[in-house]
Design a protein around this motif. Structure first.
Motif, PDB file in Angstrom:
ATOM      1  N   LEU A  94      34.910  62.833  33.275  1.00 43.27           N
ATOM      2  CA  LEU A  94      35.514  62.246  34.134  1.00 43.27           C
ATOM      3  C   LEU A  94      34.759  61.656  35.086  1.00 43.27           C
ATOM      4  O   LEU A  94      34.964  60.464  35.355  1.00 43.27           O
ATOM      5  N   ALA A  95      33.499  61.986  35.653  1.00 44.32           N
ATOM      6  CA  ALA A  95      32.635  61.293  36.434  1.00 44.32           C
ATOM      7  C   ALA A  95      32.210  60.015  35.923  1.00 44.32           C
ATOM      8  O   ALA A  95      32.124  58.786  36.693  1.00 44.32           O
ATOM      9  N   ALA A  96      31.555  59.886  34.857  1.00 41.83           N
ATOM     10  CA  ALA A  96      31.228  59.025  33.937  1.00 41.83           C
ATOM     11  C   ALA A  96      32.388  57.903  33.861  1.00 41.83           C
ATOM     12  O   ALA A  96      32.036  56.688  34.078  1.00 41.83           O
ATOM     13  N   ALA A  97      33.437  58.104  33.389  1.00 40.10           N
ATOM     14  CA  ALA A  97      34.455  57.308  33.173  1.00 40.10           C
ATOM     15  C   ALA A  97      35.106  56.775  34.577  1.00 40.10           C
ATOM     16  O   ALA A  97      35.498  55.618  34.606  1.00 40.10           O
ATOM     17  N   LEU A  98      35.031  57.575  35.490  1.00 42.75           N
ATOM     18  CA  LEU A  98      35.719  56.921  36.769  1.00 42.75           C
ATOM     19  C   LEU A  98      34.793  55.923  37.461  1.00 42.75           C
ATOM     20  O   LEU A  98      35.103  54.778  38.049  1.00 42.75           O
ATOM     21  N   LEU A  99      33.214  56.325  37.261  1.00 37.48           N
ATOM     22  CA  LEU A  99      32.433  55.158  37.790  1.00 37.48           C
ATOM     23  C   LEU A  99      32.483  53.811  36.919  1.00 37.48           C
ATOM     24  O   LEU A  99      32.605  52.623  37.473  1.00 37.48           O
ATOM     25  N   VAL A 100      32.836  53.750  35.636  1.00 37.27           N
ATOM     26  CA  VAL A 100      32.791  52.427  34.823  1.00 37.27           C
ATOM     27  C   VAL A 100      34.165  52.112  35.137  1.00 37.27           C
ATOM     28  O   VAL A 100      34.117  50.736  35.528  1.00 37.27           O
ATOM     29  N   CYS A 101      35.293  52.653  35.399  1.00 40.60           N
ATOM     30  CA  CYS A 101      36.646  52.140  35.619  1.00 40.60           C
ATOM     31  C   CYS A 101      36.501  51.509  37.143  1.00 40.60           C
ATOM     32  O   CYS A 101      36.861  50.410  37.420  1.00 40.60           O
ATOM     33  N   LEU A 102      35.840  52.225  38.102  1.00 41.29           N
ATOM     34  CA  LEU A 102      35.826  51.584  39.439  1.00 41.29           C
ATOM     35  C   LEU A 102      34.878  50.378  39.518  1.00 41.29           C
ATOM     36  O   LEU A 102      35.287  49.300  40.239  1.00 41.29           O
ATOM     37  N   ALA A 103      33.898  50.248  38.546  1.00 38.24           N
ATOM     38  CA  ALA A 103      32.998  49.196  38.538  1.00 38.24           C
ATOM     39  C   ALA A 103      33.624  47.987  38.051  1.00 38.24           C
ATOM     40  O   ALA A 103      33.414  46.752  38.263  1.00 38.24           O
ATOM     41  N   HIS A 104      34.962  48.298  37.116  1.00 40.02           N
ATOM     42  CA  HIS A 104      35.889  47.276  36.741  1.00 40.02           C
ATOM     43  C   HIS A 104      37.071  46.890  37.401  1.00 40.02           C
ATOM     44  O   HIS A 104      38.025  46.491  36.630  1.00 40.02           O
ATOM     45  N   ALA A 105      37.169  47.462  38.556  1.00 40.07           N
ATOM     46  CA  ALA A 105      38.472  47.334  39.541  1.00 40.07           C
ATOM     47  C   ALA A 105      38.948  46.029  39.721  1.00 40.07           C
ATOM     48  O   ALA A 105      40.057  45.731  39.460  1.00 40.07           O
ATOM     49  N   ARG A 106      38.064  45.145  40.046  1.00 43.78           N
ATOM     50  CA  ARG A 106      38.269  43.822  40.215  1.00 43.78           C
ATOM     51  C   ARG A 106      38.778  43.130  38.968  1.00 43.78           C
ATOM     52  O   ARG A 106      39.867  42.244  38.975  1.00 43.78           O
ATOM     53  N   THR A 107      38.082  43.395  37.934  1.00 43.30           N
ATOM     54  CA  THR A 107      38.641  42.978  36.624  1.00 43.30           C
ATOM     55  C   THR A 107      39.894  43.294  36.190  1.00 43.30           C
ATOM     56  O   THR A 107      40.831  42.574  35.452  1.00 43.30           O
ATOM     57  N   LEU A 108      40.173  44.667  36.413  1.00 48.75           N
ATOM     58  CA  LEU A 108      41.439  45.013  36.164  1.00 48.75           C
ATOM     59  C   LEU A 108      42.852  44.249  36.923  1.00 48.75           C
ATOM     60  O   LEU A 108      43.761  44.218  36.569  1.00 48.75           O
ATOM     61  N   ASP A 109      42.245  43.918  38.276  1.00 50.69           N
ATOM     62  CA  ASP A 109      43.153  43.120  39.220  1.00 50.69           C
ATOM     63  C   ASP A 109      43.259  41.702  38.490  1.00 50.69           C
ATOM     64  O   ASP A 109      44.462  41.322  38.612  1.00 50.69           O
ATOM     65  N   ALA A 110      42.540  41.199  37.848  1.00 50.09           N
ATOM     66  CA  ALA A 110      42.560  39.980  37.178  1.00 50.09           C
ATOM     67  C   ALA A 110      43.482  40.001  35.877  1.00 50.09           C
ATOM     68  O   ALA A 110      44.054  39.221  35.740  1.00 50.09           O
ATOM     69  N   PHE A 111      43.126  41.056  35.223  1.00 48.48           N
ATOM     70  CA  PHE A 111      44.012  41.317  34.067  1.00 48.48           C
ATOM     71  C   PHE A 111      45.431  41.340  34.459  1.00 48.48           C
ATOM     72  O   PHE A 111      46.380  41.182  33.431  1.00 48.48           O
ATOM     73  N   ALA A 112      46.122  41.557  35.650  1.00 43.18           N
ATOM     74  CA  ALA A 112      47.332  41.789  35.801  1.00 43.18           C
ATOM     75  C   ALA A 112      48.085  40.543  35.808  1.00 43.18           C
ATOM     76  O   ALA A 112      49.278  40.113  35.488  1.00 43.18           O
TER      77      ALA A 112
END
Length: 337
Positions: A206-224
């Motif tokens: 969970l910790a590793a996945a959360l770090l990866v996903c938070l690092a791509h937070a702005r990218t996920l905003d763009a995917f919207a």
């Protein structure tokens, strides 16, 4: 981070810790919150607990690992749901859309029923390997068909049906009644027998996945705004898609291998928390994870106590709670649309 986001995150952390502390006290044995803190403190080297060995064992060896595993599993499933719903631009996406759960079920059944591995492979290991096999199949099929997100979803559905059929066929043709009952209980989701090894394994994932996903937070905003718009904003679409799909698949595989398939957490919780945080993923992802942790701690508590001494599979309770909640979210969204 805004003041509202800090308040939501801080409140979520407090709610998780409080839920775990209270959940550990609930059960046939009379345990107080003071006993919980005393036991935890003693095992962390903060002094003697003063508890009898039996009471200390109930807290530390039985209830605490189970409550923590429920929190970690709930947080992970909710996190994966939030990421996949944004990445796939599909409000019905959940952590099992990639066929990971069905593959894990087939792997677990192969170990328990068919004896694959000759006793050298445990049920969680078999489930994890089955989940990876299913995800690899989805990646290969979707890539051969063009690699678009629609193709990924369709290939995930195909893999889900394939491995579900293999699981059912194996159980029906090779398992006796007792084995079938045990396998079915695991397939419906169960935190029975949770231990510190499972807690540590899932927490690290969970910790590793959360770090990866938070690092791509702005990218996920763009995917919207769609993949073409994201590419226009400088996002490396194919690479980002592969990284996030792999991250969520690996986290889901780790969770499912320890707990079985627990549905509706990753489907419902992101919709609920999105109304609190807004669409920004830097705020959405941590709050969704915390909400999932609180939710599953209390669902598991209900599953093991409502019909005591009989235990209800956690996945059954999440579905009973999740379906009405999801319908309510949809109806509210329709009224405000």
């Amino acid at each position: 981070m805004s003041v509202r986001a800090l308040l939501l995150t801080g409140g979520g952390v407090a709610a998780v810790l409080g839920s775990i502390a209270v959940a550990v006290t609930i059960g046939p044995a009379d345990i107080s919150t003071g006993d919980v803190w005393a036991s935890v403190g003693s095992h962390l080297g903060l002094g003697e607990s003063g508890l009898a060995p039996l009471r200390d064992g109930i807290v530390w060896d039985l209830r605490m690992p189970r409550a923590l595993l429920a929190a970690v599993c709930g947080a992970g499933l909710a996190l994966c749901g939030a990421v996949l719903q944004s990445l796939l631009r599909n409000p019905l996406a959940d952590p099992f859309v990639l066929g990971v759960s069905s593959g894990a079920s087939t792997g677990a059944v192969a170990v328990v029923v068919l004896g694959v591995g000759g006793g050298a492979v445990s049920l969680p290991a078999g489930a994890f390997l089955g989940a990876l096999l299913s995800f690899a199949l989805v990646l290969v099929l979707s890539h051969s068909l063009g690699g678009s997100m629609d193709r990924v979803v369709l290939c995930g559905v195909a893999a889900m049906q394939l491995f579900s059929a293999l699981t059912s066929f194996t159980v029906l043709t090779s398992a006796d009644a007792e084995t079938t009952r045990g396998v079915l209980f695991w397939l419906l989701g169960s935190l029975t027998g949770a231990g510190w090894t499972q807690v540590l394994t899932c927490a690290l994932a969970l910790a590793a996945a959360l770090l990866v996903c938070l690092a791509h937070a702005r990218t996920l905003d763009a995917f919207a705004f769609g993949e073409e718009a994201a590419a226009g904003l400088g996002v490396r679409v194919a690479r980002t898609r592969l990284v996030l799909l792999t991250t969520t698949a690996l986290l889901t595989a780790a969770l499912v291998s320890c707990t079985g398939a627990i549905g509706f957490v990753g489907l419902v919780l992101p919709h609920v928390t999105r109304r609190l945080t807004g669409p920004g993923h830097a705020r959405l992802l941590p709050v969704t994870a915390l909400a999932g942790a609180v939710f599953l701690v209390w669902v598991d508590t209900a599953a093991r106590t409502v019909l005591d001494p009989q235990e209800v599979p956690v996945g059954v309770v999440t579905s009973l709670v999740g379906v009405p909640a999801f319908v309510a979210v949809l109806l509210r969204g329709r009224r405000t649309a």
